[in-house]
Design a protein around this motif. Sequence first.
Motif, mmCIF file in Angstrom:
data_model
loop_
_atom_site.group_PDB
_atom_site.id
_atom_site.type_symbol
_atom_site.label_atom_id
_atom_site.label_comp_id
_atom_site.label_asym_id
_atom_site.label_seq_id
_atom_site.Cartn_x
_atom_site.Cartn_y
_atom_site.Cartn_z
ATOM 1 N N ALA A 99 0.815 -1.212 0.000
ATOM 2 C CA ALA A 99 0.000 0.000 0.000
ATOM 3 C C ALA A 99 0.850 1.263 0.000
ATOM 4 O O ALA A 99 0.540 2.234 -0.682
ATOM 5 C CB ALA A 99 -0.926 -0.018 1.209
ATOM 6 N N TYR A 105 -0.884 7.291 -2.108
ATOM 7 C CA TYR A 105 -1.228 6.821 -0.761
ATOM 8 C C TYR A 105 -0.998 7.898 0.288
ATOM 9 O O TYR A 105 -1.753 8.001 1.261
ATOM 10 C CB TYR A 105 -0.410 5.569 -0.418
ATOM 11 N N GLN A 108 -4.045 9.794 1.160
ATOM 12 C CA GLN A 108 -5.217 9.041 1.611
ATOM 13 C C GLN A 108 -5.261 8.979 3.140
ATOM 14 O O GLN A 108 -4.971 7.954 3.750
ATOM 15 C CB GLN A 108 -5.210 7.636 1.012
ATOM 16 N N ASP A 110 -7.660 8.654 5.016
ATOM 17 C CA ASP A 110 -8.581 7.620 5.491
ATOM 18 C C ASP A 110 -7.873 6.288 5.658
ATOM 19 O O ASP A 110 -8.108 5.565 6.637
ATOM 20 C CB ASP A 110 -9.778 7.482 4.550
ATOM 21 N N LYS A 111 -6.985 5.955 4.730
ATOM 22 C CA LYS A 111 -6.263 4.688 4.819
ATOM 23 C C LYS A 111 -5.157 4.748 5.872
ATOM 24 O O LYS A 111 -4.856 3.743 6.523
ATOM 25 C CB LYS A 111 -5.692 4.305 3.451
ATOM 26 N N HIS A 112 -4.558 5.936 6.040
ATOM 27 C CA HIS A 112 -3.580 6.093 7.129
ATOM 28 C C HIS A 112 -4.265 5.831 8.465
ATOM 29 O O HIS A 112 -3.752 5.090 9.314
ATOM 30 C CB HIS A 112 -3.005 7.512 7.154
ATOM 31 N N GLN A 114 -6.825 4.181 9.190
ATOM 32 C CA GLN A 114 -7.272 2.804 9.399
ATOM 33 C C GLN A 114 -6.125 1.799 9.400
ATOM 34 O O GLN A 114 -6.362 0.595 9.457
ATOM 35 C CB GLN A 114 -8.294 2.429 8.318
ATOM 36 N N VAL A 116 -4.118 0.691 7.111
ATOM 37 C CA VAL A 116 -4.337 -0.301 6.070
ATOM 38 C C VAL A 116 -3.102 -1.170 5.799
ATOM 39 O O VAL A 116 -3.237 -2.394 5.650
ATOM 40 C CB VAL A 116 -4.848 0.395 4.788
ATOM 41 N N ASP A 183 -3.425 -2.428 -4.541
ATOM 42 C CA ASP A 183 -2.303 -1.989 -3.699
ATOM 43 C C ASP A 183 -0.967 -2.500 -4.209
ATOM 44 O O ASP A 183 0.072 -2.272 -3.571
ATOM 45 C CB ASP A 183 -2.508 -2.470 -2.261
ATOM 46 N N SER A 192 -9.018 -0.548 0.876
ATOM 47 C CA SER A 192 -8.826 -1.258 2.138
ATOM 48 C C SER A 192 -8.806 -2.763 1.956
ATOM 49 O O SER A 192 -8.136 -3.473 2.710
ATOM 50 C CB SER A 192 -9.944 -0.882 3.126
ATOM 51 N N ASN A 364 -9.878 8.837 -4.248
ATOM 52 C CA ASN A 364 -9.874 7.490 -4.811
ATOM 53 C C ASN A 364 -10.176 7.540 -6.304
ATOM 54 O O ASN A 364 -10.121 8.597 -6.926
ATOM 55 C CB ASN A 364 -10.829 6.558 -4.070
ATOM 56 N N GLN A 396 -16.004 2.291 3.376
ATOM 57 C CA GLN A 396 -14.946 1.983 4.345
ATOM 58 C C GLN A 396 -15.388 0.821 5.231
ATOM 59 O O GLN A 396 -14.609 -0.102 5.525
ATOM 60 C CB GLN A 396 -14.649 3.216 5.211
#
Length: 448
Positions: A99, A105, A108, A110-112, A114, A116, A183, A192, A364, A396
């Motif tokens: 990822a 990335y 992002q 949101d992904k940090h 969480q 991921v 990813d 995710s 995204n 998500q």
Amino acid sequence: MYEHSRRTVLKTGAALVGGVAAGTTVTTAESRGRYVVDTASVGDEQGIDVVHRLDQVGLSVVRASERDVKRLDERYAADVVFSRTRPTRGGAMSATAGARDEPLYSLQWDKHDQHVPEVHEHTRGEGARVAIIDTGVAAGHPDLRHAVDAERSRNFTEDSLGAPGPYGGYHGTHVAGIVAANDRNERGVVGSAPGAEIVDCRVFSETAPQETLSAFFGDVLAAIVYSADVGADVANLSLGAYFTREGLGSFWGKALNRTTTYANRRGTLLVHAAGNVSVDLQHDKGFVDSSESAQGLGVSATGPVGFGWGEDGLEEPYHSPAFYTNYGTNAVDLGAPGGNASEAVLSMKPENRPENWRRDFVLNCLAVPSFGESGEYQGASYEYGYLAGTSMAAPQVTAAAALVASANPRYDANQVESTLTRAAAVPEGYEKAYYGSGYLDPLEAVTE
């Protein structure tokens, strides 16, 4: 504490930014000539055209005059058309292992938040199947080619464009990317659950440029039944639609409960966007939200203010409730990253806003369709861009459900849901009404 008084102020901001931040504004109306009938026994009666025969839940969606429908001597209601403004894209960008190797990335948040990459040390969602009930998913997008199951994908509208494809607009591709963007291609963004399979269940149709998109609730019911029948572990409904209790409320409540119960029993968890108009769904008795059914998870939206555009750091953290999100303890089951915006920024003229203010939205995949003057599909441009709304928060949770299902292949829908809600917690200093069981935590969910 996130106070209601502040939310009242932010409603003004919502009006200023409209579809840019909140994703969609939804309106509903009865459809003339199209009905949902409480029977699966509609045959080839004269004057009646069966659009969907849903034997599994004892319903039929038909096109006919009301006079001919009355002759069936069954309970019925006019199908509901829900229309929404298209969310304005918050800026597009182009881009070309794991990822962290994906070029975008770093943007992002949101992904940090969480974790991921750490989640992927346990599972990437392999073996899980996800239905996206939306505007269509672009199977040709470079970050989704690996994930979309074209054979199982279906078009539930009455147009002839088929599936998979972004034929109803770019919304569904963004939703699918949040779930499963690749990813390992060192290009673009990450989802995710990139190991999960995506089934495009298209319920929106766009045959010419327009400001609004429309869908029938009867098509949504058919898509839910189909998602269950093809073995989807989870189905995402980023629809944000709701209708009045008066008149249609009783019929539609029963139809939704019957359909969602069927999906649950077949092992499909339903995940719904709570909506984007700052409504207290627990106390506003005038509306029934699409998330208010016997089964499934209703999702509110959170987001930061100041990610990547302010020198002073975050004004509000990632888990802060978004200004536009619907809420209500009995209607929201989880809060999740959907994007946010600053009151001060929204009050500015567009030309005076900080250059990177949209970084508080969710980045995204996008696939922007084009149509000729007579409505013929001419292809799509594949991009990456920012959107925000509970439409972005729901996937998500959908992705997290796919991760849990992948890690626990014998789990049924209730067990997946229970795992997600147990792993969540209401952030300290915030109101439960915005989170239900709490703020989404995929890493805790796959490692409990």
